[in-house]
Motif scaffolding. Structure first.
Motif, mmCIF file in Angstrom:
data_model
loop_
_atom_site.group_PDB
_atom_site.id
_atom_site.type_symbol
_atom_site.label_atom_id
_atom_site.label_comp_id
_atom_site.label_asym_id
_atom_site.label_seq_id
_atom_site.Cartn_x
_atom_site.Cartn_y
_atom_site.Cartn_z
ATOM 1 N N HIS A 104 0.863 -1.181 0.000
ATOM 2 C CA HIS A 104 0.000 0.000 0.000
ATOM 3 C C HIS A 104 0.898 1.230 0.000
ATOM 4 O O HIS A 104 1.552 1.517 0.997
ATOM 5 C CB HIS A 104 -0.879 -0.027 1.257
ATOM 6 N N LYS A 105 0.964 1.919 -1.146
ATOM 7 C CA LYS A 105 1.777 3.136 -1.261
ATOM 8 C C LYS A 105 1.018 4.179 -2.052
ATOM 9 O O LYS A 105 0.307 3.847 -3.003
ATOM 10 C CB LYS A 105 3.100 2.845 -1.978
ATOM 11 N N GLY B 176 -1.586 5.776 -1.509
ATOM 12 C CA GLY B 176 -3.031 5.596 -1.533
ATOM 13 C C GLY B 176 -3.506 4.476 -2.449
ATOM 14 O O GLY B 176 -4.692 4.381 -2.737
ATOM 15 N N GLN B 177 -2.596 3.608 -2.903
ATOM 16 C CA GLN B 177 -2.939 2.525 -3.822
ATOM 17 C C GLN B 177 -2.361 1.206 -3.320
ATOM 18 O O GLN B 177 -1.362 1.186 -2.618
ATOM 19 C CB GLN B 177 -2.337 2.791 -5.215
ATOM 20 N N ILE B 178 -2.993 0.111 -3.722
ATOM 21 C CA ILE B 178 -2.467 -1.223 -3.438
ATOM 22 C C ILE B 178 -2.004 -1.798 -4.766
ATOM 23 O O ILE B 178 -2.809 -2.078 -5.657
ATOM 24 C CB ILE B 178 -3.518 -2.118 -2.770
ATOM 25 N N ASP B 179 -0.689 -1.930 -4.914
ATOM 26 C CA ASP B 179 -0.084 -2.332 -6.177
ATOM 27 C C ASP B 179 0.874 -3.498 -5.979
ATOM 28 O O ASP B 179 1.161 -3.908 -4.855
ATOM 29 C CB ASP B 179 0.674 -1.150 -6.799
ATOM 30 N N ILE B 180 1.398 -3.994 -7.098
ATOM 31 C CA ILE B 180 2.375 -5.080 -7.106
ATOM 32 C C ILE B 180 3.772 -4.473 -7.239
ATOM 33 O O ILE B 180 3.999 -3.590 -8.066
ATOM 34 C CB ILE B 180 2.134 -6.045 -8.288
ATOM 35 N N PHE B 181 4.701 -4.963 -6.436
ATOM 36 C CA PHE B 181 6.091 -4.521 -6.455
ATOM 37 C C PHE B 181 6.994 -5.742 -6.586
ATOM 38 O O PHE B 181 6.596 -6.856 -6.230
ATOM 39 C CB PHE B 181 6.445 -3.776 -5.156
#
Length: 141
Positions: free
Chosen positions: A45-46, A48-53
């Motif tokens: 969660h970065k 304000g978004q939940i993404d794939i890293f």
């Protein structure tokens, strides 16, 4: 409670911290080890978004693979280690997407109104097999 990702070298018993998540962002995280065991794909969660890293297994700077306002989760590496299949709640229902690590736009693989989630992917680079829940009408990867 510490919810970061660590690497344990079984032979030396050395523990390496790979991530440093914001403790105020409680998130059901998902992880996937690359086929060559050199990188880990994970959700965070970065901004304000939940993404794939993706981060190297030896530690280092993470690379953001997805960057959108939808919730991206359940990353799974393709057998060739060049792409990541994941779930995203675009269009109101989870669908399965394919992300390229070279910056190309993700491709939607599932199309249905009941939602689809990635569970696992296996097989050789010539014939990968994707396991998903409620996945219908998948396109080839």
């Amino acid at each position: 409670m510490d919810r970061d990702l660590y690497l344990l070298n079984v032979a030396s018993q050395e523990i390496t911290q790979l991530t440093k998540f914001d403790p105020s962002k409680i998130l059901d995280r998902s992880f996937s080890l690359s086929p060559n065991e050199e990188r880990i794909a994970y959700t965070d969660h970065k901004d304000g978004q939940i993404d794939i890293f993706v981060i190297p297994i030896q530690g280092g700077s993470p690379v953001r693979v997805t960057n959108d306002k939808t919730i991206d989760s359940n990353p799974a590496w393709t057998p060739d280690g060049r792409r990541i299949v994941y779930s995203s709640n675009r269009n109101g229902a989870n669908q399965i997407f394919l992300a390229y690590l070279d910056g190309r736009a993700p491709v939607q693989l599932s199309v249905n109104d009941s939602g689809s989630n990635v569970l696992d992917i296996s097989g050789g680079s010539g014939s990968p097999r994707l396991a998903g829940s409620s996945a219908r009408n998948l396109t080839k990867i």
